[in-house]
Design a protein around this motif. Structure first.
Motif, PDB file in Angstrom:
ATOM      1  N   TRP A  18       0.812  -1.218   0.000  1.00  0.00           N
ATOM      2  CA  TRP A  18       0.000   0.000   0.000  1.00  0.00           C
ATOM      3  C   TRP A  18       0.838   1.257   0.000  1.00  0.00           C
ATOM      4  O   TRP A  18       0.421   2.267  -0.567  1.00  0.00           O
ATOM      5  N   GLY A  21       1.659   1.688  -3.495  1.00  0.00           N
ATOM      6  CA  GLY A  21       0.442   2.109  -4.171  1.00  0.00           C
ATOM      7  C   GLY A  21       0.141   3.580  -3.965  1.00  0.00           C
ATOM      8  O   GLY A  21      -0.307   4.267  -4.896  1.00  0.00           O
ATOM      9  N   HIS A  24       2.568   5.315  -6.430  1.00  0.00           N
ATOM     10  CA  HIS A  24       2.589   4.987  -7.853  1.00  0.00           C
ATOM     11  C   HIS A  24       1.232   4.684  -8.476  1.00  0.00           C
ATOM     12  O   HIS A  24       1.154   4.494  -9.694  1.00  0.00           O
ATOM     13  N   ALA A  25       0.159   4.613  -7.706  1.00  0.00           N
ATOM     14  CA  ALA A  25      -1.151   4.283  -8.279  1.00  0.00           C
ATOM     15  C   ALA A  25      -1.613   5.400  -9.215  1.00  0.00           C
ATOM     16  O   ALA A  25      -1.555   6.586  -8.867  1.00  0.00           O
ATOM     17  N   THR A  26      -2.065   4.997 -10.396  1.00  0.00           N
ATOM     18  CA  THR A  26      -2.521   5.982 -11.383  1.00  0.00           C
ATOM     19  C   THR A  26      -3.911   5.672 -11.925  1.00  0.00           C
ATOM     20  O   THR A  26      -4.511   6.516 -12.571  1.00  0.00           O
ATOM     21  N   SER A  27      -4.417   4.478 -11.675  1.00  0.00           N
ATOM     22  CA  SER A  27      -5.735   4.115 -12.187  1.00  0.00           C
ATOM     23  C   SER A  27      -6.656   3.765 -11.021  1.00  0.00           C
ATOM     24  O   SER A  27      -6.207   3.530  -9.895  1.00  0.00           O
ATOM     25  N   GLU A  30      -5.775   0.408  -9.516  1.00  0.00           N
ATOM     26  CA  GLU A  30      -4.598   0.460  -8.634  1.00  0.00           C
ATOM     27  C   GLU A  30      -4.946   1.094  -7.292  1.00  0.00           C
ATOM     28  O   GLU A  30      -4.448   0.664  -6.252  1.00  0.00           O
ATOM     29  N   TRP A  31      -5.814   2.107  -7.290  1.00  0.00           N
ATOM     30  CA  TRP A  31      -6.235   2.725  -6.039  1.00  0.00           C
ATOM     31  C   TRP A  31      -7.097   1.776  -5.215  1.00  0.00           C
ATOM     32  O   TRP A  31      -6.990   1.742  -3.988  1.00  0.00           O
ATOM     33  N   THR A  34      -4.741  -0.595  -3.627  1.00  0.00           N
ATOM     34  CA  THR A  34      -4.068   0.069  -2.512  1.00  0.00           C
ATOM     35  C   THR A  34      -4.971   0.100  -1.281  1.00  0.00           C
ATOM     36  O   THR A  34      -4.526  -0.198  -0.165  1.00  0.00           O
TER      37      THR A  34
END
Length: 113
Positions: A18, A21, A24-27, A30-31, A34
């Motif tokens: 997490w 995440g 680096h989460a972008t979509s 991905e969120w 996370t």
């Protein structure tokens, strides 16, 4: 090693996930991953804290998560390794192992009739 300590180690692994995440989460997917990792991480941490000394559990959780995050950042994202960083991780992990060694195993509560 009992299952509560294994839960702490697994929780620390999800912590690494997490933390990565959050950076680096972008979509949306991905969120969501996370958020799920945050939930699992803290759920396992809370459950372990019900049976083990909470201060030791938290210190080990954070230490393993920190060391894991630094290693993952270098291995997955090319963050350069520096001697000082390696020494600090070794000292951190030595502290985590030391805490585990000096913390006694929880005693089973005896049920009185």
């Amino acid at each position: 090693m009992n299952k509560q300590w294994i839960s702490v180690i697994i929780a620390a692994c999800f912590e690494v996930g997490w933390v990565i995440g959050l950076k680096h989460a972008t979509s949306v997917l991905e969120w969501i991953g996370t958020a799920i990792a945050i939930f699992i991480s803290f759920y396992l941490l809370i459950k372990a804290g019900e049976h083990l000394p909470v201060g030791t559990v938290y210190a080990i959780f954070v230490g393993l998560g920190t060391a894991g995050t630094v290693c993952a950042d270098s291995l997955l994202f090319g963050e350069p390794w520096k001697l000082a960083k390696i020494i600090c991780i070794v000292v951190l992990l030595a502290g985590v192992v030391g805490l585990k060694l000096v913390t006694g195993e929880p005693k089973e509560q005896e049920v009185s009739e």
